[in-house]
Write a protein that holds these residues in place. Structure first.
Motif, short mmCIF file in Angstrom:
data_model
loop_
_atom_site.label_atom_id
_atom_site.label_comp_id
_atom_site.label_asym_id
_atom_site.label_seq_id
_atom_site.Cartn_x
_atom_site.Cartn_y
_atom_site.Cartn_z
N ALA A 19 17.26 29.78 -39.17
CA ALA A 19 16.13 29.04 -39.71
C ALA A 19 15.71 27.95 -38.72
N ILE A 20 14.44 27.98 -38.30
CA ILE A 20 13.91 26.99 -37.36
C ILE A 20 13.10 25.99 -38.18
N PHE A 76 20.88 26.87 -38.43
CA PHE A 76 19.62 26.16 -38.30
C PHE A 76 19.40 25.73 -36.86
N LEU A 77 18.13 25.72 -36.45
CA LEU A 77 17.72 25.20 -35.16
C LEU A 77 16.68 24.10 -35.39
N VAL A 78 16.86 22.95 -34.75
CA VAL A 78 15.90 21.84 -34.86
C VAL A 78 15.66 21.28 -33.46
N GLU A 79 14.59 20.47 -33.34
CA GLU A 79 14.32 19.78 -32.07
C GLU A 79 15.02 18.43 -32.01
N ASN A 80 15.19 17.80 -33.16
CA ASN A 80 15.73 16.45 -33.25
C ASN A 80 17.26 16.46 -33.13
N ALA A 83 22.05 23.44 -34.70
CA ALA A 83 22.00 23.12 -33.28
C ALA A 83 20.60 22.60 -32.95
N ALA A 84 20.50 21.90 -31.83
CA ALA A 84 19.21 21.37 -31.38
C ALA A 84 18.80 22.05 -30.09
N GLY A 85 17.49 22.17 -29.86
CA GLY A 85 17.00 22.79 -28.64
C GLY A 85 15.49 22.78 -28.59
N ASP A 86 14.95 23.23 -27.46
CA ASP A 86 13.51 23.33 -27.30
C ASP A 86 13.03 24.60 -28.01
N GLU A 127 14.96 30.85 -24.01
CA GLU A 127 16.39 30.64 -23.78
C GLU A 127 17.09 30.05 -24.99
N THR A 128 16.37 29.22 -25.76
CA THR A 128 16.97 28.61 -26.96
C THR A 128 17.41 29.69 -27.94
N TYR A 129 16.59 30.72 -28.10
CA TYR A 129 16.88 31.78 -29.07
C TYR A 129 17.88 32.78 -28.52
#
Length: 478
Positions: free
Chosen positions: A5-6, A28-32, A47-50, A55-57
């Motif tokens: 879930a993004i 979950f993926l977030v930017e913050n 986890a956090a990422g761009d 590459e994040t995915y």
């Protein structure tokens, strides 16, 4: 099933975590980064990422079978994010409209750019459609994978159990449709053919050809699929196959490239109805008729081992099937030969504590035994029937009960699993024991003695399992 879930909003993350976690392996993926740390410390897999970078995915290890949920609050473009997810191999993508961000115009805008993306509103989560949609997506992914795997095979064997019943034959027909094959490129076969009158009538009326397959023939097929049965049934004939679809409890000691085993379903045809619907295959009247009759037959018209999904499959197939043809197939149920075995059970059977137990002696066909077991379960005050007989030097035992008492499958596994093949569901089960193994364990018992031993086993099983419940009830009431 893995779900990624993004999200940007903490409330959305907590809601999704609460709703999906029992059924899905959710991350979950977030930017913050600060939000990721706070929720991670609280036990959320995050986890956090761009979110705009492929590459994040890739790092999140998504695959075509991963359900990807993308939160959409309407305040930012999702194009770069969705492009990155697709580039990383994502295929089952859901955009989740949140709050005022969800509008019909917004949904149409995203669908015009990404036609294969599914759009859901946050409000729909609370009615359960999301879980239903994800379940269907998982089924669709499974079907598409095994369709591709079977597509380059010249010869396919769809193998059924010995003396196949309606559920096995109809499942074979349905799988052949799913694989987009004909009866020459996908053989429906069985080591021992169809013998029961109603099953022969079904095969004849629906033109279902079940070919005799010898063990030596199996090596000549490029792919092997099993329906309504698992590899252990064939006693070491093979320990690995390409596909297994079955509704019986899963066994061990074998492997498959693909499998879909759902013991909570009342019929294998119910599973295959979901497979057909998931990939939008047109179901012909012939196939629908076979599958509808199979669901009716395997669940005794929803009187045993049936649940909501079986009813849904029945409702879907009913308008597609030929009801008159089903009535004609059902007309073969009662025969004079079967009634003779009912009389034999009446004369030699014993009834104790709502258990009817009878030994039929030598039988030329196995189907007489489960028929008698089903017949006597209809009697008033009968809650269990255990009918046995000897077929080809093996003791065959059929067990039926009303489904709300003890587990029939557990009973046969406990008393016969070590000396033969035994298994089944809560309401119906079967054991097949070579007479040599039975005599070595219990002696050379004759008819009445053998029947008495089996009855004693049933009563012992029922008493052992009832005792803990009585103790629990006593504690609760004290």
């Amino acid at each position: 099933m893995k779900c990624l879930a993004i999200c940007q909003d903490e409330l959305v993350i907590r809601v999704l975590d609460e709703i999906l976690l029992p059924s899905f392996e959710i991350e979950f993926l977030v930017e913050n980064k600060a939000l990721a740390k706070r929720l991670g410390d609280a036990g959320v897999s995050i986890a956090a990422g761009d979110l705009k970078r492929t590459e994040t995915y890739l790092k999140a290890d998504i695959s075509p079978n991963t359900c990807v949920i993308v939160e959409d609050n309407g305040r930012r473009s999702l194009k770069k994010m969705l492009d990155a997810i697709l580039d990383a191999g994502g295929a089952l993508i859901y955009v989740l409209g949140v709050g005022t961000g969800h509008t019909v115009e917004r949904e149409e805008q995203i669908k015009s750019q990404f036609p294969d993306v599914n759009y859901l509103a946050m409000a729909e989560l609370f009615g359960g459609p999301l879980l239903t949609e994800f379940g269907r997506s998982l089924t669709r992914a499974r079907v598409q994978q095994y369709q591709r795997y079977f597509s380059d095979a010249d010869r396919v064997l769809v193998l059924l159990h010995n003396d196949p019943d309606p559920d096995a034959m109809a499942s074979g027909l349905a799988l052949r449709n799913l694989l987009r094959r004909t009866k020459t490129t996908a053989i429906i076969g069985a080591v021992q053919g169809v013998t029961r009158p109603e099953n022969l009538r079904m095969a004849n009326l629906l033109d279902i050809q079940v070919e005799a397959i010898a063990p030596a023939d199996i090596g000549g097929f490029d792919r092997i699929a099993l329906v309504d049965v698992q590899p252990h049934y064939f006693s070491g004939l093979f320990d690995r196959v390409d596909l297994v679809i079955d509704h019986h409890p899963e066994t061990t000691g074998w492997s498959a490239m693909f499998k879909d085993i759902r013991p909570e379903y009342g019929s294998t045809c119910t599973i295959l109805t979901e497979h057909l619907r998931a990939v939008d295959v047109n179901i012909s009247e012939r196939t629908a008729t076979a599958m509808l009759y199979a669901i009716k037959s395997d669940t005794l018209f929803f009187n045993r081992q049936a649940n909501r999904v079986d009813l849904e499959a029945f409702s879907y197939l009913y308008p597609l099937a030929d009801a008159a043809l089903i009535r004609k197939m059902e007309g073969a149920e009662i025969t004079l030969e079967r009634l003779r075995y009912v009389v034999r059970a009446t004369q030699g059977g014993e009834m104790q504590q709502q258990v009817f137990c009878a030994f039929l002696g030598e039988s030329p066909r196995e189907d007489f035994i489960p028929y008698v077991a089903d017949f006597f379960l209809q009697l008033e005050d009968v809650k269990w029937t255990v009918i046995s007989g000897i077929v080809n030097e093996s003791l065959v035992i059929s067990v039926r009960n009303l489904g709300y008492s003890r587990n029939a499958g557990e009973f046969v596994r406990k008393f016969f699993g070590e000396i033969g093949s035994a298994g089944g569901h809560r309401a119906m089960a079967k054991a097949v024991v070579p007479m040599s193994a039975f005599r070595a364990r219990h002696g050379n018992l004759q008819g009445p003695e053998l029947n008495r031993l089996i009855l004693d086993f049933v009563l012992q099983f029922l008493h052992e399992h009832a005792a803990p419940e009585r103790r629990k009830a006593d504690v609760t009431s004290s």
